[in-house]
Motif scaffolding. Structure first.
Motif, PDB file in Angstrom:
ATOM      1  N   THR A  94       1.940   1.829  -3.739  1.00 48.42           N
ATOM      2  CA  THR A  94       0.368   1.756  -4.457  1.00 48.42           C
ATOM      3  C   THR A  94       0.587   4.146  -4.023  1.00 48.42           C
ATOM      4  N   ALA A  95       0.570   3.714  -2.746  1.00 51.08           N
ATOM      5  CA  ALA A  95       0.830   5.781  -2.607  1.00 51.08           C
ATOM      6  C   ALA A  95       1.690   6.306  -3.324  1.00 51.08           C
ATOM      7  N   TRP A 112       0.587  -1.172   0.182  1.00 50.48           N
ATOM      8  CA  TRP A 112      -0.306  -0.223   0.392  1.00 50.48           C
ATOM      9  C   TRP A 112       0.605   1.275   0.120  1.00 50.48           C
ATOM     10  N   SER A 162      -3.678  -3.657  -5.333  1.00 55.33           N
ATOM     11  CA  SER A 162      -3.833  -3.978  -4.277  1.00 55.33           C
ATOM     12  C   SER A 162      -4.828  -4.297  -3.277  1.00 55.33           C
ATOM     13  N   ILE A 163      -5.941  -3.999  -3.471  1.00 50.63           N
ATOM     14  CA  ILE A 163      -7.387  -4.122  -2.705  1.00 50.63           C
ATOM     15  C   ILE A 163      -8.021  -5.581  -2.444  1.00 50.63           C
ATOM     16  N   PHE A 210      -1.451   6.506  -6.587  1.00 46.65           N
ATOM     17  CA  PHE A 210      -3.382   5.647  -6.643  1.00 46.65           C
ATOM     18  C   PHE A 210      -3.439   5.450  -7.891  1.00 46.65           C
ATOM     19  N   SER A 219      -4.842  -7.498  -0.781  1.00 49.53           N
ATOM     20  CA  SER A 219      -5.398  -6.919   0.476  1.00 49.53           C
ATOM     21  C   SER A 219      -6.193  -7.868   1.596  1.00 49.53           C
ATOM     22  N   SER A 237     -13.781  -6.700  -3.420  1.00 49.42           N
ATOM     23  CA  SER A 237     -12.579  -5.128  -4.193  1.00 49.42           C
ATOM     24  C   SER A 237     -13.270  -4.368  -4.816  1.00 49.42           C
ATOM     25  N   VAL A 271      -4.398   0.150  -7.322  1.00 47.04           N
ATOM     26  CA  VAL A 271      -5.655   0.518  -6.107  1.00 47.04           C
ATOM     27  C   VAL A 271      -6.069  -0.973  -6.239  1.00 47.04           C
TER      28      VAL A 271
END
Length: 591
Positions: free
Chosen positions: A285-286, A282, A298-299, A290, A302, A323, A295
């Motif tokens: 990703t930032a 994350w 990554s979601i 983003f 996660s 997601s 995103v």
């Protein structure tokens, strides 16, 4: 797969249908507030234990999620302010995102102040100017315009695309740019500035320009300066997913973090390696801004590992649905993003077709066979699932993509890891010449191989027409393919063949209808006009001799041929002077 075992997926589908409904009908607030009331009543009714409510609960929840989709999309729809500007205005602005450059100008998303008005805009800067950054405010004279809707429905609606991103204006800088240092950078802007500095560090290395742009694209999601030929090679070879940050990149980078952490942490802290890896993902990703595709990946990753940490069996469809729901709650416009649609369809395709395809291969009794067969099956499953939308949006397909993915994808993990390490070293100003040369050599070989695949014109097809009805029937064919692959009997085979015949009948009907029509259209393109005369299945385009023919083919001729189901066209050029064309008693001017 039984849908009653996937309640979350069904509810998310209802939610998405609500978004599409509101986008198409655009209901006003006098309809929206009653829908909010109905949704609240349905939610309250779930707490009562009556028999009627119990048996209707699934349908009521589906209706509630449909209503939520309608309501959220209503509040998430952007309406551009109707502000009148003179042709040239002094604007003060800061950039929010760097976009792909063209031959003459750099493009940015920016937040601009014009007088007392604040707008989101697309900014065009001459390449003769220095690159902009996030740590300055800028002031300059600019020509301001609102993006226009296209003349005809077969053309790409750029105005609608910008509207979905809450952008209502375009600014063309035509004066000297004055800068002022900022002291109010947000955390995200500081990260963006740090990323920009890493990109500039990459530019300072002694690698070739193509290797630099490849490195910036594959890890930092910056393809703004990549050359047209390289992009075309990746598109024609069906490997554009390798260049863009996608689920593969996120999984590989997560795996790298996890591998390093389990070597450091003791065995009893193994679960903290997963948590730490997710935190690092994350942060990554930032750092790269983003981006929507990052995103999404990554979601999904996660959600999947949260199932693992909770000691529950991971469910791919639950992870996928959750997601999508999380993303769309925050931004319902994401559902109209082509990348969003293709990435989720690819995962669905892998879920639906991968195991049936693998089951038809010989027994995988060693790691090499598993690698090869799984690479082929995953690639084929993902490409089949996304094919209808690829044809609908891009009107092109290359059969060489299956072979190219077979050769390139097995090496993708090594290249992604190597690229990530190179980016990290350059980011910390550890510019190692020997690694630069090695990376440069590998990427040059890779790009040559991809260019070789892209040159198979005989396997590349463009201007493929496709409408929504045909897309729907193609998805039915892909749905039924699973059953035919798993168990090839008379019933499954006949159902598949019947739907294929239905598709051919529908397609033939649309072809006959379009090829029986004749029309004359006058197309505006930049400062030129293009005249098209279609007579049944033949079309001729007249263009001015000083016009950019390649761009006219790309933006006018190819979309027209795709929409009108034409495979050939004629292109005629007029002299530079104004010409008049007389056709069936009407006079058309080509300026």
């Amino acid at each position: 797969m039984k849908l009653n075992k996937q309640p979350l997926l069904i509810l998310v589908i209802s939610f998405i249908l609500g978004i599409f409904f509101q986008d198409y009908f655009s209901w006003a607030d006098n309809f929206i507030y009653p829908i909010i009331g109905i949704c609240i009543l349905i939610l309250v009714s779930t707490f009562f234990r009556y028999y009627f409510l119990h048996i209707t609960k699934p349908y009521l929840l589906g209706l509630m999620f449909f209503g939520i989709g309608v309501v959220l999309h209503f509040f998430n729809s952007f309406s551009a302010q109707d502000i009148s500007f003179s042709k040239n205005e002094a604007i003060v602005f800061k950039i929010s995102k760097k976009l792909n450059s063209n031959d003459k100008k750099r493009k940015y998303e920016a937040f601009a102040q014009i007088g007392k008005e604040n707008i989101n805009t697309i900014l065009y800067i001459p390449k003769s100017e220095n690159e902009l950054d996030f740590k300055h405010y800028y002031k300059a004279e600019a020509y301001i315009s609102k993006p226009k809707t296209p003349q005809y429905d077969f053309q790409f609606d750029y105005a609608k695309y910008l509207k979905r991103k809450n952008i209502g204006y375009q600014c063309y800088i035509n004066g000297k740019i004055i800068t002022a240092e900022r002291n109010d950078l947000s955390r995200s802007e500081k990260l963006s500035q740090t990323r920009l500095q890493v990109l500039r560090n990459i530019d300072k290395t002694d690698m070739s320009s193509k290797s630099k742009e490849f490195l910036k694209g594959i890890i930092l999601a910056d393809r703004t300066e990549i050359d047209v030929q390289t992009v075309q090679d990746f598109n024609r070879s069906g490997l554009v997913h390798f260049l863009a940050i996608s689920g593969t990149h996120i999984v590989v980078i997560f795996g790298l973090f996890y591998f390093l952490l389990i070597k450091i942490l003791p065995l009893k802290l193994r679960k903290y390696a997963i948590i730490s890896s997710l935190v690092l993902i994350w942060l990554f990703t930032a750092f790269i801004g983003f981006g929507s595709s990052v995103v999404r990946s990554s979601i999904m990753l996660s959600v999947y590992f949260i199932y693992v940490l909770l000691q529950r069996k991971p469910d791919l469809l639950h992870s996928l649905a959750l997601s999508a729901f999380i993303i769309l709650i925050f931004d319902t416009q994401q559902i109209f993003d082509v990348g969003f649609q293709l990435s989720f369809l690819a995962v669905l395709g892998i879920f639906w077709l991968n195991q049936p395809i693998v089951s038809r291969f010989p027994i995988q009794d060693n790691w090499f066979k598993k690698l090869i067969f799984n690479t082929i099956s995953i690639s084929v499953a993902a490409q089949l699932a996304t094919l209808p939308l690829v044809l609908y949006y891009f009107h092109q397909f290359s059969f060489i993509s299956i072979i190219a993915n077979f050769f390139i994808v097995p090496f993708s993990e090594i290249i992604i890891v190597f690229s990530f390490v190179m980016t990290a070293l350059i980011g910390f100003n550890l510019d190692l010449n020997i690694l630069n040369k090695l990376y440069d050599f590998i990427i040059e070989v890779l790009l040559k191989v991809i260019h070789w695949f892209a040159d198979f014109d005989i396997l590349f097809f463009e201007n493929i027409s496709m409408n929504l009805l045909e897309v729907f029937v193609l998805f039915l064919i892909i749905y039924l393919m699973r059953f035919a692959i798993l168990k090839l009997n008379i019933r499954n085979f006949s159902r598949l063949i019947m739907i294929v015949f239905v598709f051919l009948i529908i397609r033939t009907g649309f072809n006959i209808y379009e090829n029986s029509r004749s029309e004359i259209l006058l197309h505006d393109f930049s400062k030129n006009k293009v005249l098209s005369v279609k007579k049944k299945n033949q079309v001729c385009f007249w263009v001015n001799e000083n016009s950019d023919k390649q761009k006219i083919i790309r933006f006018i001729i190819n979309p027209y041929c795709s929409a009108k189901r034409l495979h050939r066209y004629k292109l005629k050029v007029f002299p530079k002077t104004t010409q008049k064309v007389v056709y069936k008693g009407k006079i058309y001017e080509i300026n």
